[in-house]
Design a protein around this motif. Structure first.
Motif, short mmCIF file in Angstrom:
data_model
loop_
_atom_site.label_atom_id
_atom_site.label_comp_id
_atom_site.label_asym_id
_atom_site.label_seq_id
_atom_site.Cartn_x
_atom_site.Cartn_y
_atom_site.Cartn_z
N CYS A 1 0.83 -1.26 -0.08
CA CYS A 1 -0.12 0.16 -0.07
C CYS A 1 1.09 1.20 -0.12
O CYS A 1 0.81 2.08 -0.73
CB CYS A 1 -1.07 0.12 1.19
SG CYS A 1 -2.12 -1.16 1.30
N LEU A 2 1.76 1.33 0.99
CA LEU A 2 2.65 2.50 0.99
C LEU A 2 3.68 2.77 -0.22
O LEU A 2 3.84 3.95 -0.40
CB LEU A 2 3.65 2.49 2.19
CG LEU A 2 2.74 2.25 3.44
CD1 LEU A 2 3.68 2.41 4.77
CD2 LEU A 2 1.66 3.31 3.71
N ARG A 3 3.83 1.70 -1.09
CA ARG A 3 4.76 1.95 -2.46
C ARG A 3 3.90 2.41 -3.34
O ARG A 3 4.29 2.67 -4.30
CB ARG A 3 5.31 0.43 -2.88
CG ARG A 3 6.42 0.14 -1.87
CD ARG A 3 7.11 -1.05 -2.14
NE ARG A 3 6.62 -2.10 -2.28
CZ ARG A 3 6.20 -2.82 -3.35
NH1 ARG A 3 6.31 -2.47 -4.31
NH2 ARG A 3 5.66 -4.07 -3.14
N ASN A 4 2.50 2.09 -3.14
CA ASN A 4 1.48 2.65 -4.08
C ASN A 4 1.41 4.42 -4.00
O ASN A 4 0.50 4.74 -3.25
CB ASN A 4 0.09 1.99 -4.10
CG ASN A 4 -0.64 2.15 -5.08
OD1 ASN A 4 -0.47 3.12 -6.02
ND2 ASN A 4 -1.94 1.66 -5.13
N ARG A 5 1.96 5.20 -4.85
CA ARG A 5 1.81 6.43 -4.96
C ARG A 5 0.57 7.09 -5.62
O ARG A 5 0.39 8.35 -5.50
CB ARG A 5 3.14 7.12 -5.61
CG ARG A 5 4.53 6.53 -5.18
CD ARG A 5 4.83 6.59 -3.74
NE ARG A 5 5.23 8.01 -3.53
CZ ARG A 5 5.60 8.30 -2.23
NH1 ARG A 5 5.96 7.57 -1.24
NH2 ARG A 5 6.21 9.62 -2.07
N MET A 6 -0.13 6.21 -6.19
CA MET A 6 -1.39 6.90 -6.92
C MET A 6 -2.53 6.75 -5.93
O MET A 6 -3.78 7.42 -6.39
CB MET A 6 -1.93 5.62 -8.04
CG MET A 6 -0.73 5.70 -9.02
SD MET A 6 -1.13 4.46 -10.45
CE MET A 6 -2.84 5.47 -11.29
N ARG A 7 -2.32 6.41 -4.75
CA ARG A 7 -3.48 6.39 -3.79
C ARG A 7 -3.14 7.00 -2.50
O ARG A 7 -1.86 6.63 -2.06
CB ARG A 7 -4.06 5.07 -3.54
CG ARG A 7 -5.20 5.01 -2.75
CD ARG A 7 -5.85 3.67 -3.01
NE ARG A 7 -6.76 3.32 -1.75
CZ ARG A 7 -7.60 2.24 -1.74
NH1 ARG A 7 -7.42 1.29 -2.53
NH2 ARG A 7 -8.73 2.03 -0.68
N LYS A 8 -3.80 7.70 -1.85
CA LYS A 8 -3.56 8.21 -0.28
C LYS A 8 -4.07 7.12 0.54
O LYS A 8 -5.34 6.81 0.57
CB LYS A 8 -4.24 9.48 -0.06
CG LYS A 8 -3.13 10.63 -1.11
CD LYS A 8 -3.77 11.99 -0.74
CE LYS A 8 -3.12 13.32 -1.58
NZ LYS A 8 -3.69 14.47 -1.11
N TYR B 1 5.47 6.20 2.36
CA TYR B 1 6.96 6.27 2.68
C TYR B 1 7.72 7.60 2.15
O TYR B 1 7.26 8.00 1.15
CB TYR B 1 7.60 5.18 1.66
CG TYR B 1 7.59 3.68 2.29
CD1 TYR B 1 7.62 3.45 3.62
CD2 TYR B 1 7.02 2.72 1.43
CE1 TYR B 1 7.50 2.15 4.07
CE2 TYR B 1 6.88 1.37 1.83
CZ TYR B 1 7.01 1.11 3.34
OH TYR B 1 6.93 -0.15 3.62
N SER B 2 8.50 8.28 3.03
CA SER B 2 9.32 9.34 2.37
C SER B 2 10.19 9.00 1.42
O SER B 2 10.44 10.04 0.57
CB SER B 2 9.82 10.08 3.72
OG SER B 2 10.79 9.19 4.35
N ASP B 3 10.58 7.96 1.21
CA ASP B 3 11.38 7.42 0.14
C ASP B 3 10.47 6.71 -0.68
O ASP B 3 10.35 5.43 -0.36
CB ASP B 3 12.67 6.69 0.72
CG ASP B 3 13.54 6.28 -0.38
OD1 ASP B 3 13.24 6.63 -1.62
OD2 ASP B 3 14.59 5.38 -0.18
#
Length: 370
Positions: A50-57, A114-116
């Motif tokens: 989930c956290l690697r999916n940048r297309m969703r908050k 993730y900040s990175d």
């Protein structure tokens, strides 16, 4: 359990060699009950995805919902997961307890990420104790060698054993497999595989080599296919007929579309669909052609011992070479294969293919004029 784990593919980068076997090693790592229990690992892995999916908050409530869905689909757990459990999981992932040190941040006091953007817990190196347990698993798998049902596992076992040996004996190389360490997109393997298994519709952000900007495509995934150390997703796009082929290294991101109804594949089974093909480029209307090739004596032994295609037949032996036949679709990969032989192979038929090869060879020769 071990065989089911093999199908739970996930890309793991770190101390082991990055190759097509890395997902299988990752499956062993996550499901061999090592330093934490299985359900916790499933939760960590889901949160990581989930956290690697940048297309969703992702709010805490959405993480809870997603983890609950995965636990139900994979383990049949209907009770869901508590808010306190997910909060504790986030703390464990942030800490050094399992070696993750995940850079999890909360934006706008609400959304987790993730900040990175390149970080994943799958990159975390394993410890010596875990390596020993993996060696035990490999030892168990080796006992199945020789049984017909496990013939296809021979190379996989060798890859696993070689990767583990490299972990404990860096630089002591005894077997080297083909691979591309710079290949992108391997991190998509497991999520896409699970989406195919669970028949999930996807929103894919994809940028082909020819496109200047990425596109967002709604699609229904059917198959993952590897060709020459590169992975492809075979899917159908929404409101389009026929199949689309998307290279995983051109997929920027994707997410599940819960409200989009999945459209099942109703064509011929994929074993037959790709049977008359070199590579992955094909439409459902394409049919195999009888391709006749002349191969000079210099390359003849190579072509006879490593056929261009499984349909290859030897038609005749000539004083200066051999004539062979293959029944394949005429596509870019076939042309590239023929061009790779240079002046040692000549297309005798069909004329359309011979004409295309001649045109491309003349164009290549033109680069050297003057």
């Amino acid at each position: 359990m071990i065989l089911r784990s093999l199908m739970t593919i996930n890309s793991w980068q770190g101390t082991l060699v990055r190759s097509s076997i890395a997902p299988m090693i990752s499956a062993f790592y996550f499901y061999s009950t090592m330093s934490v229990n299985k359900l916790a690992l499933i939760r960590y892995k889901t949160i990581d995805s989930c956290l690697r999916n940048r297309m969703r908050k992702w709010t805490l409530e959405e993480l809870i919902k997603k983890v609950s869905e995965v636990l139900y689909e994979s383990e049949g757990i209907t009770s869901g997961v508590s808010r306190r459990t997910i909060q504790a999981d986030l703390q464990v992932m942030r800490s050094d307890k399992l070696g993750y040190n995940a850079p999890i941040v909360v934006k706008d006091k609400k959304f987790y990420c993730y900040s990175d953007p390149e970080y994943s817990i799958m990159q975390a190196p394993i410890n010596d104790g875990d390596v020993d347990k993996l060696k035990e698993i490999v030892g168990l798998l080796k006992q199945f060698n020789g049984f017909n049902y496990f013939d296809e596992m021979t190379e996989m076992i060798a890859r696993l054993e070689n990767s583990l040996h490299q972990k404990t004996h860096p630089g002591d190389l005894h077997i080297q497999f083909e691979g591309n360490r710079l290949l992108k997109g391997l991190e998509h393997l497991n999520p896409l595989y699970q989406a195919i298994l669970q028949k999930k519709s996807l929103l894919v952000e994809y940028q082909s080599f020819r496109a200047t900007q990425p596109q967002q495509l709604i699609c229904y995934p059917y198959l993952l296919k590897e060709y020459r150390n590169r992975w492809f997703l075979i899917a159908q796009q929404q409101k389009k007929t026929g199949l689309s082929t998307m290279a995983l290294d051109r997929i920027l991101s994707f997410q599940e579309l819960v409200k989009e109804k999945f459209v099942p594949y109703k064509g011929i089974e994929f074993g037959r669909y790709f049977d008359d093909l070199l590579g992955v480029t094909k439409t459902e209307k394409d049919r195999a052609h009888k391709v006749i090739l002349f191969v000079k004596n210099y390359q003849a032994p190579y072509v006879l011992t490593k056929p261009i295609h499984h349909s290859q037949m030897l038609l005749s032996k000539e004083p200066d070479g051999i004539i062979i036949r293959i029944d394949v679709v005429l596509n870019f990969e076939l042309e590239r294969e023929i061009l790779g032989f240079g002046d040692d192979v000549k297309v005798l038929s069909p004329r359309t293919l011979a004409s295309r090869i001649k045109k491309r060879l003349n164009a290549a020769a033109g680069y050297y004029d003057g």
